[in-house]
Design a protein around this motif. Structure first.
Motif, PDB file in Angstrom:
ATOM      1  N   GLN A  50       0.823  -1.214   0.000  1.00 47.98           N
ATOM      2  CA  GLN A  50       0.000   0.000   0.000  1.00 47.98           C
ATOM      3  C   GLN A  50       0.856   1.263   0.000  1.00 47.98           C
ATOM      4  N   THR A  51       1.878   1.273   0.841  1.00 49.99           N
ATOM      5  CA  THR A  51       2.671   2.489   0.945  1.00 49.99           C
ATOM      6  C   THR A  51       3.590   2.687  -0.259  1.00 49.99           C
ATOM      7  N   TYR A  52       4.107   1.593  -0.829  1.00 51.02           N
ATOM      8  CA  TYR A  52       4.853   1.724  -2.086  1.00 51.02           C
ATOM      9  C   TYR A  52       3.932   2.253  -3.182  1.00 51.02           C
ATOM     10  N   THR A  53       2.688   1.784  -3.189  1.00 53.59           N
ATOM     11  CA  THR A  53       1.728   2.259  -4.192  1.00 53.59           C
ATOM     12  C   THR A  53       1.497   3.763  -4.045  1.00 53.59           C
ATOM     13  N   LYS A  54       1.408   4.231  -2.813  1.00 51.96           N
ATOM     14  CA  LYS A  54       1.250   5.668  -2.572  1.00 51.96           C
ATOM     15  C   LYS A  54       2.447   6.430  -3.137  1.00 51.96           C
ATOM     16  N   ALA A  55       3.661   5.937  -2.866  1.00 57.57           N
ATOM     17  CA  ALA A  55       4.864   6.596  -3.378  1.00 57.57           C
ATOM     18  C   ALA A  55       4.893   6.581  -4.908  1.00 57.57           C
ATOM     19  N   ILE A  56       4.503   5.460  -5.497  1.00 57.58           N
ATOM     20  CA  ILE A  56       4.487   5.345  -6.955  1.00 57.58           C
ATOM     21  C   ILE A  56       3.490   6.311  -7.563  1.00 57.58           C
ATOM     22  N   ASN A  57       2.298   6.382  -6.988  1.00 60.54           N
ATOM     23  CA  ASN A  57       1.280   7.303  -7.504  1.00 60.54           C
ATOM     24  C   ASN A  57       1.753   8.750  -7.451  1.00 60.54           C
ATOM     25  N   LEU A  58       2.403   9.118  -6.345  1.00 63.22           N
ATOM     26  CA  LEU A  58       2.915  10.483  -6.219  1.00 63.22           C
ATOM     27  C   LEU A  58       4.027  10.740  -7.230  1.00 63.22           C
ATOM     28  N   CYS A  59       4.904   9.769  -7.415  1.00 57.07           N
ATOM     29  CA  CYS A  59       5.990   9.927  -8.380  1.00 57.07           C
ATOM     30  C   CYS A  59       5.436  10.094  -9.789  1.00 57.07           C
ATOM     31  N   GLU A  60       4.449   9.291 -10.159  1.00 56.21           N
ATOM     32  CA  GLU A  60       3.843   9.393 -11.486  1.00 56.21           C
ATOM     33  C   GLU A  60       3.130  10.733 -11.662  1.00 56.21           C
ATOM     34  N   GLU A  61       2.479  11.190 -10.601  1.00 55.30           N
ATOM     35  CA  GLU A  61       1.820  12.500 -10.654  1.00 55.30           C
ATOM     36  C   GLU A  61       2.839  13.616 -10.855  1.00 55.30           C
ATOM     37  N   ASN A  62       3.964  13.505 -10.150  1.00 54.36           N
ATOM     38  CA  ASN A  62       5.021  14.492 -10.293  1.00 54.36           C
ATOM     39  C   ASN A  62       5.564  14.531 -11.720  1.00 54.36           C
ATOM     40  N   LEU A  63       5.759  13.366 -12.307  1.00 55.14           N
ATOM     41  CA  LEU A  63       6.293  13.317 -13.666  1.00 55.14           C
ATOM     42  C   LEU A  63       5.320  13.933 -14.662  1.00 55.14           C
ATOM     43  N   LYS A  64       4.030  13.761 -14.417  1.00 53.76           N
ATOM     44  CA  LYS A  64       3.025  14.381 -15.286  1.00 53.76           C
ATOM     45  C   LYS A  64       3.059  15.894 -15.133  1.00 53.76           C
ATOM     46  N   GLU A  65       3.204  16.356 -13.876  1.00 51.52           N
ATOM     47  CA  GLU A  65       3.306  17.794 -13.630  1.00 51.52           C
ATOM     48  C   GLU A  65       4.546  18.366 -14.302  1.00 51.52           C
ATOM     49  N   ALA A  66       5.643  17.626 -14.243  1.00 52.16           N
ATOM     50  CA  ALA A  66       6.900  18.098 -14.825  1.00 52.16           C
ATOM     51  C   ALA A  66       6.804  18.216 -16.340  1.00 52.16           C
ATOM     52  N   GLU A  67       5.994  17.363 -16.956  1.00 49.99           N
ATOM     53  CA  GLU A  67       5.809  17.445 -18.403  1.00 49.99           C
ATOM     54  C   GLU A  67       5.014  18.681 -18.793  1.00 49.99           C
ATOM     55  N   GLU A  68       4.111  19.091 -17.915  1.00 50.84           N
ATOM     56  CA  GLU A  68       3.215  20.201 -18.226  1.00 50.84           C
ATOM     57  C   GLU A  68       3.770  21.559 -17.817  1.00 50.84           C
ATOM     58  N   SER A  69       4.738  21.569 -16.937  1.00 48.12           N
ATOM     59  CA  SER A  69       5.270  22.838 -16.434  1.00 48.12           C
ATOM     60  C   SER A  69       6.789  22.768 -16.334  1.00 48.12           C
ATOM     61  N   PHE A  70       7.422  23.926 -16.512  1.00 50.84           N
ATOM     62  CA  PHE A  70       8.871  23.998 -16.372  1.00 50.84           C
ATOM     63  C   PHE A  70       9.250  24.264 -14.919  1.00 50.84           C
ATOM     64  N   GLY A  71      10.451  23.868 -14.542  1.00 52.34           N
ATOM     65  CA  GLY A  71      10.982  24.206 -13.226  1.00 52.34           C
ATOM     66  C   GLY A  71      10.530  23.308 -12.102  1.00 52.34           C
ATOM     67  N   ILE A  72       9.809  22.244 -12.402  1.00 51.56           N
ATOM     68  CA  ILE A  72       9.360  21.320 -11.359  1.00 51.56           C
ATOM     69  C   ILE A  72      10.388  20.205 -11.195  1.00 51.56           C
TER      70      ILE A  72
END
Length: 385
Positions: A180-202
């Protein structure tokens, strides 16, 4: 460089688990030695390049392009989880009454507009996180776990708070919670990568492949073989270059899911990357080759494994099966009878072969013939009673 060093995870206490497993392995000649443990690897992590990394000669180790050391230990088979727990309790004096993880802490943030995913710890989060890392490195897992839970409460969007909490859960054999907790970390990491694709400086989460590897190995040892295979395939694709640790675990997942040809390719690559020192997972590679009908290739690997681990009961049993396949029944019987009696009779136990050592079907068939030949199969040979 200093900021980068703050992003990576701490050294896992799983080196302790590796220690006890290898100690058990080195005493296989005793009547009560544990089963020879091969793959899969225990979840690994990056560590700070400035930190002192506790290494073991037999511990599988890889180094990525950023000089982050990735370490893995050994199999978490259900039969060995109690041994792990008892070892941690006695050697580290932390017990097993893990701090409870609040249900709310595992839930998604309820706010309409969540804050950005946090890749780098700051403020109080950074202080608690570093204290947790220090405790974890000292082997005080429960104390580290309590701090990581605080980190996830203060900064629920901090990826590595969840990742390190997962590490402490794995160290105690709490695989469902770790998933469960690895899944939480993975979801956050994937969300971050999506944010980084859409915005600069992240700031980007660069460790998705490691998080997937960790969850994959947990699932591999928690009766989730199909899900484990998916995670490990993703980790391998994201790594984008051969990685011996990923390939060992991917090969094991492919083997368990009966994709033997794919497993053979993955094992072969991993073996070629660790050719300077024989590793226990080479035994699995040998058995997969035998499953595919490559008796000579299986024997070539097995000879090297047997030379490195001559007293391990599982190695002796597997080597005996291959000798029998080569037509040398006398040598096969002699090799099999080298296993101490209490260990040898386990190899006539179908449940042991299926759930503990998890041999491929061709190896089990050969072993069945061998156990009958030496009179260890009491069900087939009542006269041995």
């Amino acid at each position: 460089a200093l900021k980068k060093s703050e992003e990576v995870l701490s050294t896992m206490v799983n080196v302790i688990v590796a220690t006890v497993a290898w100690v058990l392995l080195s005493s296989q000649s005793s009547a009560e030695g544990a089963a020879f443990v091969t793959t899969p690897a225990v979840p690994r992590t990056c560590i700070d390049s400035r930190a002192k990394h506790k290494t073991l000669p037999q511990l599988y180790t890889a180094v990525d392009d950023n000089n982050h050391h990735d370490s893995s230990a050994v199999d978490l088979s259900n039969d060995l989880i109690d041994d792990r727990r008892n070892f941690i309790k006695s050697a580290v004096s932390i017990g097993l009454a893990a701090a409870s993880i609040p249900t709310a802490a595992l839930a998604e943030d309820a706010v309409a507009t969540p804050s950005p995913v946090q890749v780098v710890a700051t403020g109080d989060t950074k202080k608690l996180f570093n204290e947790g890392r220090a405790l974890e490195a000292q082997g005080n897992i429960l104390a580290a776990q309590r701090l990581y839970i605080k980190v996830t409460k203060i900064s629920p969007r901090f990826i590595y708070g969840w990742a390190n909490l997962s590490n402490t859960l794995v160290a105690q054999g709490q695989l469902n919670d770790a998933d469960q907790t690895y899944t939480k970390a993975i979801n956050l990491c994937e969300e971050n990568l999506k944010e980084a694709e859409e915005s600069f400086g992240i700031k980007r989460c660069d460790d998705l492949y490691l998080l997937l590897l960790n969850r994959g190995t947990v699932r591999l040892n928690n009766s989730m073989s199909k899900e484990a295979l998916t995670d490990l395939q993703k980790a391998n694709a994201l790594r984008a270059r051969p990685d011996a640790i990923i390939l060992q675990n991917l090969a094991r997942a492919q083997e368990i899911n009966s994709f033997y040809s794919q497993s053979d390719r993955s094992y072969t690559t991993a073996v070629s990357m660790t050719a300077n020192e024989v590793n226990p997972f080479w035994l699995r590679s040998s058995m997969v080759k035998y499953q595919l009908g490559d008796v000579n290739g299986a024997m070539d690997l097995m000879k090297r494994v047997e030379n490195r681990f001559p007293e391990a009961p599982e190695v002796r049993a597997a080597y005996a099966v291959l000798l029998l396949a080569k037509g040398d029944e006398d040598a096969a019987r002699k090799k099999f009878l080298e296993i101490p009696d209490r260990q040898r009779v386990k190899y006539a136990d179908g449940e042991f072969l299926e759930k503990v050592v998890a041999w491929p079907s061709a190896m089990k068939e050969g072993l069945s013939t061998l156990t009958k030949a030496v009179g260890d199969n009491s069900q087939e040979n009542p006269s041995t009673e």
